[in-house]
Design an enzyme around this catalytic site. Structure first.
Site, short mmCIF file in Angstrom:
data_model
loop_
_atom_site.label_atom_id
_atom_site.label_comp_id
_atom_site.label_asym_id
_atom_site.label_seq_id
_atom_site.Cartn_x
_atom_site.Cartn_y
_atom_site.Cartn_z
N LEU A 507 54.19 -3.48 54.10
CA LEU A 507 54.49 -4.04 52.79
C LEU A 507 55.73 -4.92 52.82
CD1 LEU A 507 53.80 -0.91 50.56
CD2 LEU A 507 52.31 -2.87 50.89
N SER A 514 61.06 -0.55 58.07
CA SER A 514 59.91 -1.19 57.44
C SER A 514 59.23 -0.24 56.48
CB SER A 514 58.91 -1.64 58.50
OG SER A 514 59.53 -2.51 59.45
N ASP A 625 73.98 -0.85 45.81
CA ASP A 625 73.17 -1.93 46.39
C ASP A 625 72.10 -2.40 45.39
OD1 ASP A 625 72.54 -3.76 48.33
OD2 ASP A 625 71.23 -2.43 49.47
#
Length: 818
Positions: A507, A514, A625
């Site tokens: 994805l 990942s 973040d």
């Protein structure tokens, strides 16, 4: 000229046309009236943003198509598109919803689904439902394939009606019923509905998975009421053949089952656990169970899946079959939920039937009321199972004469019941078929002769392992990890390889690994995040699980489970079908464009998620973040905050925290360079994200000329010139049409971007501004680099900088699951 004979049908058709026009009118209005009818050539689209779409407290979404109110009871029958929280798939269903004091849909209630058309074939967003001009009622998926149909195109249908009893009816010009949902029950009955001969109620797989038929059914055949497991052959656990069964709630007689003295506020449902329960609604307490119909006839252990497959029910506890001094052939499916049953350590195989044996368990009985063999002895019962490959067990019960008995030979073994010798009036024994592990005699001889050497080698290896473990300064973290991870479901690495198809469908990827698409055994899609590397990856894994593993909020991505096996570190998240926000705002074409309402909702969702982290958790959580790549969107464009790999937990009484610099360039608040930080760094990042959403571009874009690269500088200049609309996303007409609202949103961004962190709002204040309760201050400083230090805070000298990704260098970063 209209003849007298045709007047009734003429007036009916004319009335239906007027009704259709009236229905279309009220669809555009607030929900003030019922809309229980539809005419031919009427079409609806599954759209979560539709005017009659509602999101409820259990995260279910319902788009009402037809609605019939009963304001006296504060309830309404309605039919439409429904999803139960995992909104990648929808049912066309009839459900009961609560009404508030004003007669409007109460979204703090929970819809009760009482019928569905397409349990085994759910559809997606943009699927359609149409009452065709030929009189067929058809449900089509988004790709145009037919998911369900009434097949009534040749039966002169002229209209559709949802009755006061919750019956969906297709009728002809004589007002005669052509098709009705009452003739096609699923797992529930409502007052006025009967379960008739040859009809079945089929329980769902579970209380949360309503999209598939389960194994349990209830039916009426030849004036006998059966509840059974739909195995081959079927296994009956409840059978009632008396002339009448009548009490306060149930009426069985004349070949049908219905409510007894039921009221509009009740319905009856066959649960996935095999119980037939009656639920009742009161305005003060909502829906509550008021009766368990089989309770007077069945004990708890008589239900087939009270302890799952191969589970043994004893004194209210579930366990797996064992025999003292023998090899264990079974293990719990889930150690924390014994009621989910057991699995075989070595699966049965017809090809290796000569290596099978029968495990004897005394004083074990079975739920099934229909024996396969009668007047047979125990040895013959065992032999019958041994010779039949599909047989999984032989359950034998002596009759009172103790010379012969009844023999059950199930092809699927569900819950067994343990009753002590003192309380059981006759002998009952279960013989479970198990697969023995074949041992090679020669190999045993070789292993035996090598035992001494292997023993010495084992000691040597153990010594090395112990030495390495002592030197491993991460051991304490691993021990802590084991304690923290008990909060979530633990997966084996091999299982995650299987559900992701060997990590075949990627994805996206980010700084630490990942993300791959996977599908669980129950059909639920998930996103599997595989972290690659060491050191910082392990810290990220710990931070993410510690943070999100213990909290839950509708605007935070839900952690389904994890894998911490050897060097493998993987996180399993709920699947978000629309991916990350950057895909929708940093678009290169007009294929992925959000309208103004969607952008507003996304901004509010992010704010609610951050407010929960900052103010509503036991410990304050700073995300550190926040960026579009870490904001994920579900099928209805509801936003959820993801990727907690850099997050920091601090106590409520701490005003700030000293930590190494973390985050992504462009989203870092200016105080990172000088002082300790507070949750206001997230507020700053949130302000940047608002700007990016509204302007449809990145905060820093190297593809542009030097003057146009830095969005903050442009924002400052345009604010001074009072020309903020110049930088608004031009790809959506709605942005310009809602200019004043867009400018107000940009002022909220400016408030969040204040260089002095003490002047930034809290996220709870931001929510109030977005909801129109609080106003943005007028004296905003558009010099966003100004800073204020924290009194007494430690200053940074040389700092370790931990970036989650070099966002300024990568075109797209995926840190969270999709």
């Amino acid at each position: 000229m209209v003849s007298l004979c045709s007047l009734p049908s003429f007036f009916l058709s004319f009335a239906l046309v007027l009704l259709s026009l009236f229905s279309n009118f009220i669809d555009a209005q607030a929900q003030d009236y019922d809309y229980p009818n539809a005419t031919l050539s009427t079409r609806w689209t599954n759209n979560a943003m539709a005017s009659h779409s509602h999101r409820f407290v259990d995260e279910s979404i319902a788009q009402t198509i037809l609605l019939r109110r009963n304001e006296f009871f504060h309830l309404a029958y309605t039919c439409g598109f429904y999803c139960n929280g995992n909104c990648n798939s929808y049912l066309f269903a009839i459900f009961i919803i609560q009404l508030n004091d004003n007669g409007l849909v109460a979204e703090n209630g929970i819809p009760q689904v009482v019928w569905s058309a397409n349990r085994n074939n759910p559809v997606k967003i943009n699927s359609t439902l149409e009452l065709t001009s030929e009189g067929d009622f058809v449900l089509k998926d988004a790709d145009g394939t037919v998911a369900w149909s009434t097949n009534t195109s040749t039966k002169s249908v002229v209209g559709l009606n949802l009755t006061d009893l919750g019956n969906l009816v297709l009728f002809d010009e004589d007002n005669a019923t052509v098709w009705q949902s009452f003739d096609h029950p699923t797992d529930s009955l409502v007052p006025g509905q009967k379960l008739r001969q040859r009809q079945k109620l089929m329980a769902s797989v579970s209380e949360t998975n309503r999209t598939f038929d389960g194994l349990i059914s209830l039916s009426v055949n030849d004036n006998v009421l059966f509840a059974q497991m739909e195995t081959n052959p079927t296994q009956i656990y409840f059978e009632y053949d008396a002339p009448n069964l009548h009490d306060e709630y149930v009426d069985f007689g004349g070949g049908s089952l219905s409510f007894g003295q039921a009221s509009y506020t009740q319905y009856m449902k066959l649960g996935s656990d095999g119980h037939l329960r009656v639920y009742e609604f009161t305005y003060s307490n909502g829906w509550k169970e008021v009766a368990d119909v089989f309770k007077g006839y069945l004990s708890d252990y008589a239900y087939p899946i009270v302890c799952g497959q191969y589970g043994i029910y004893s004194d209210g506890q579930c366990s797996c079959p064992t025999l003292s001094g023998r090899e264990s052939y079974f293990k719990l499916v889930n150690n924390r939920q014994p009621n989910l049953g057991c699995s075989e350590n070595v699966p049965l195989s017809c090809e290796a039937s000569k290596h099978q044996s029968l495990l004897e368990l005394k004083y074990i009985t079975y739920f099934s009321l229909t024996p396969d063999l009668v007047d047979i002895d125990a040895s013959s019962c065992k032999e019958a199972c041994t010779k039949n490959c599909s047989c999984k067990a032989a359950i034998f019960q002596y009759e009172s004469n103790r010379t012969s008995g009844r023999c059950y030979l199930p092809t699927q073994v569900f819950s067994l019941m343990n009753i002590s010798e003192k309380t059981f009036s006759y002998n009952s024994t279960a013989y479970l078929k198990v697969q023995n592990v074949r041992r090679n005699h020669c190999l045993l001889v070789i292993l035996g002769s090598s035992l001494g050497a292997l023993f010495i080698m084992a000691i040597f290896i153990i010594a090395i392992v112990l030495f390495v473990q002592r030197r491993d300064n991460n051991q304490a973290k691993e021990d802590y990890l084991d304690r923290v991870l008990r909060m979530s479901n633990r997966f084996k690495y091999s299982d995650l390889k299987t559900i992701t198809g060997e990590f075949g469908k990627k994805l996206g990827e980010g700084g630490f690994g990942s993300v791959f698409e996977g599908t669980l055994s129950d059909g639920t899609k998930v996103a599997v995040k595989r972290l690659d590397g060491f050191g910082q990856v392990n810290k990220s894994f710990l931070a993410e699980v510690k943070t999100i593993g213990s909290i839950h909020h509708v605007n935070l991505v839900r952690l389904v489970g994890f894998c911490a096996e050897k060097s493998h570190r993987l996180l399993v998240y709920e699947y978000m079908s629309n991916g990350s926000l950057d895909r929708w705002i940093f678009h290169k074409s007009n294929e992925c464009v959000l309208n103004w309402q969607q952008r507003k909702n996304i901004i509010l969702d992010i704010a609610k998620g951050l407010n929960y982290l900052h103010e509503d958790c036991r410990q304050k959580i700073i995300h550190l973040d926040i960026k579009p790549q870490n904001i994920l969107l579900d099928g209805n464009f509801n936003a959820k905050v993801a990727d907690f790999g850099l997050s920091k937990l601090i106590d409520k009484d701490q005003s700030h925290v000293v930590t190494t610099m973390k985050g992504t360039p462009g989203y870092l608040a200016p105080e990172w360079l000088r002082a300790a930080i507070t949750e206001k760094v997230d507020v700053y990042s949130f302000g940047v994200v608002i700007l990016e959403i509204v302007c449809g571009r990145k905060i820093f874009d190297r593809s542009l000329d030097e003057e146009g690269r830095d969005l903050l500088s442009i924002f400052t200049r345009k604010a001074e010139e009072e020309r903020l609309l110049d930088i608004v996303d031009k790809s959506s007409d709605g942005m310009q049409l809602n200019g004043p609202q867009v400018v107000d949103m940009m002022r909220i961004a400016a408030w969040c971007l204040q260089g002095d962190y003490t002047k930034r709002p809290s996220m709870s204040t931001v929510i109030k501004v977005l909801e129109g309760i609080v106003e943005v201050p007028e004296d905003l400083d558009y010099n966003f680099s100004a800073q204020a230090s924290i009194g007494g805070a430690a200053r940074f000298g040389r700092m370790d900088v931990e970036f989650s990704a070099t966002a300024a260098l990568l075109p797209s970063v995926l840190s969270g699951p999709r």
